[in-house]
Enzyme design. Structure first.
Site, short mmCIF file in Angstrom:
data_model
loop_
_atom_site.label_atom_id
_atom_site.label_comp_id
_atom_site.label_asym_id
_atom_site.label_seq_id
_atom_site.Cartn_x
_atom_site.Cartn_y
_atom_site.Cartn_z
N GLU A 80 0.72 -1.32 -0.05
CA GLU A 80 0.00 -0.02 -0.08
C GLU A 80 1.03 1.35 0.00
O GLU A 80 1.88 1.26 0.72
CB GLU A 80 -0.92 -0.05 1.25
CG GLU A 80 -1.91 -1.13 1.25
CD GLU A 80 -2.94 -0.94 2.52
OE1 GLU A 80 -3.91 -1.36 2.42
OE2 GLU A 80 -2.40 -0.47 3.73
N ASP B 228 -7.77 -4.22 12.66
CA ASP B 228 -7.11 -2.95 12.02
C ASP B 228 -7.30 -3.70 10.25
O ASP B 228 -6.45 -2.94 9.43
CB ASP B 228 -5.73 -2.70 12.18
CG ASP B 228 -4.70 -3.91 12.13
OD1 ASP B 228 -5.36 -5.03 11.76
OD2 ASP B 228 -3.75 -3.83 12.38
#
Lengths: 348, 348
Positions: B64, B235
């Site tokens: 990411e 998360d």
């Protein structure tokens, strides 16, 4: 002090090492090798993740991240565009790039990409011209003699057998600079006073000017039949170089239509203006040049996959050389749960 | 060899230098300073460019890019997530980050961010607990004693005046590791055999486990009134730690609702489940803790702005120190039009 493991080290190619590498390999070989890597990736076009670039705009410029992946490697380029920078002694564009291993997520290369982008842009142009330019093309008009002009000329020489380049720029100092830089290239270099003079006898017309607004570097009546146009400078919204009439008479070839329709010469044309995707030509799925009268036009804007090819090339090429440093960029505790212990032990 | 100009050099903080910096400054001061930077940026929340992270998924993991900007600086973090890596002697997560000047587009900092992310995650938790935990909270249950557990404990000590931490992990070796690492911290450290034992007398309950699937680390009947829950481990999609009943009884505070609804504990709840944005609490626009009976819950997922704050801190903190190297990462020809000439002159 704690020594990082090999896995935590990322090879870094500085500007200085990039220049050393180019001279060690030879710029003609670099151009040929880059064109091979880029052509390979055009042949694998469909398997690439074609994420749009992520742009952060401000009043004075833009910062972009251009990621892509072939499923085995992941690459991105950071590039800024700040036209006002030159008046402050800074570069308009700077770039760096990173390649990572998709399987582990670990970075495997960090490199400068300002020079590398110049090389890959030129190698892409020449690889495309190899497919589209008329057979036996030996003369190129190079209109716009800025930072990309020497790279374009040398790539066309290395890959397409170019013998002669005819230079023109609105600023004669730019032409003089380009001619001086190409003096020992083996190309026949002709400095021209008008664009009309530059295109005399040229089978390849390359436009690469810095004009910001819609400009007409080539007018319709300047372009005869049978030429290949390599249009580099129309590369962002509001920036084009060619008269729309030229586009109408040409077969237009593009990298990635959704991006080119926004950034390229064809932003001047209707949304359904017909274009051919280059990867299909290279794979033999679509025709490229069909006859001697046809005008072929590469509407180049630069795409993330070309940067990816360039990153792959540098990763492979620096192996067993000293053209890189190893950066201690990734934390690598012996026990992944004990990151704090690694930090604490570094105190000793 | 050509010497790059100062403008072309980018300060780089290696893992080794990050650890040296932490020991030089002191981890308690680092935590306090980071919390201050993060709190400042929460107060300026509305002016940030909140681009969603750009993810590249594969069968085995994700890479990411997390960019953001406050209009003056631009930052991004590269982070991978590869759960299978640990079985191959590699880290699940590695990260690095870059800060650039929006006005010029030039990078001004490149840094490791594996350690820095651990620090900023803990500093964020403690900054939030300062606003939400019951007054006089001195005891924390730390459930999950992995890589984040020591950082959480030390941040709560530095910022919230924590005196005692009660550790629990399904793996007693993790608890032993955490207890050993905290031995000289000044905290009263109690290793517990059950989660029930860990939460005895604790006003702050921190959960940070590595369970991949929907898990129930805290059941509804374990959580009494008046506590502050600091939920770190939920998360990513499919990963939660708390029984939905706890969420229903709590006032839930989040960083950025669109991201937390996908990644956080509240992915278990209806789409319109009421949450409060932390930046509004910090600015005094929304109430935080209202009374002694209320259960407050920080559903932490980690947001790009916290990384940005951490990058700002490191940029400022390394000034006039030797905790960085300068990387020759940006090409800087004297004449921007003469990139080729710069390359050519490097041959000499």
């Amino acid at each position: 002090m704690t020594q990082p493991s090999d896995k935590a080290l990322v090879p870094f190619v500085s500007v200085d090492n990039m220049m050393r590498l180019i001279h060690h390999v030879g710029i003609d070989t670099v151009m040929k090798d880059l064109a091979t890597y880029i052509e390979e990736d055009f042949k694998r076009w469909e398997l690439f993740d074609k994420t749009p670039r992520v742009a952060s705009h401000s009043d004075v410029g833009v910062i972009e991240l251009m990621p892509t992946s072939d499923g085995e490697a992941y690459g991105f380029k950071y590039v800024n565009g700040h036209p006002k920078n030159t008046s402050e002694g800074l570069q308009t564009v700077t770039a760096f790039g990173l390649l990572a291993d998709v399987y582990t997520g670990y970075p495997v290369l960090l490199t400068e990409m300002t020079i590398l982008t110049a090389l890959r842009t030129a190698a892409t142009s020449a690889m495309v011209a190899k497919h589209l330019a008329p057979k036996g093309a030996t003369t190129m008009a190079m209109i716009g003699n800025g930072a990309q002009s020497e790279f374009q000329s040398l790539a066309m020489q290395a890959i397409c057998g170019l013998k002669s380049v005819r230079l023109y720029d609105v600023d004669p100092a730019a032409t003089a600079k380009c001619a001086a830089n190409l003096k020992t290239s083996g190309l026949d270099v002709v400095a021209c006073k008008t664009p009309e003079e530059a295109i005399e006898g040229a089978q390849i017309l390359t436009t690469c000017t810095a004009d910001k607004q819609y400009a007409t570097i080539l007018t319709d009546n300047m372009v005869g039949s049978g030429v290949h146009i390599n249009a580099i400078g129309g590369d962002c919204p509001g920036k084009t170089e060619l008269a729309p009439g030229i586009l109408s008479r040409s077969d237009v070839f593009v990298e990635f239509p959704p991006q080119t329709r926004i950034e390229g010469e064809i932003q001047q044309m209707p949304e359904d203006f017909e274009v051919t995707e280059l990867w299909q030509v290279i794979l033999g799925q679509k025709p490229g040049r069909r006859d001697d009268k046809q005008i072929t036009l590469f509407d180049s804007v630069g795409f993330a996959i070309e940067d990816f090819s360039a990153l792959r090339y540098i990763r492979d090429r620096i192996k067993d050389t000293d053209f890189f440093l190893e950066l201690d960029m990734l934390a690598d505790p012996d026990d992944p749960r004990d990151l704090f212990g690694m930090v604490q032990r570094a105190k000793g």
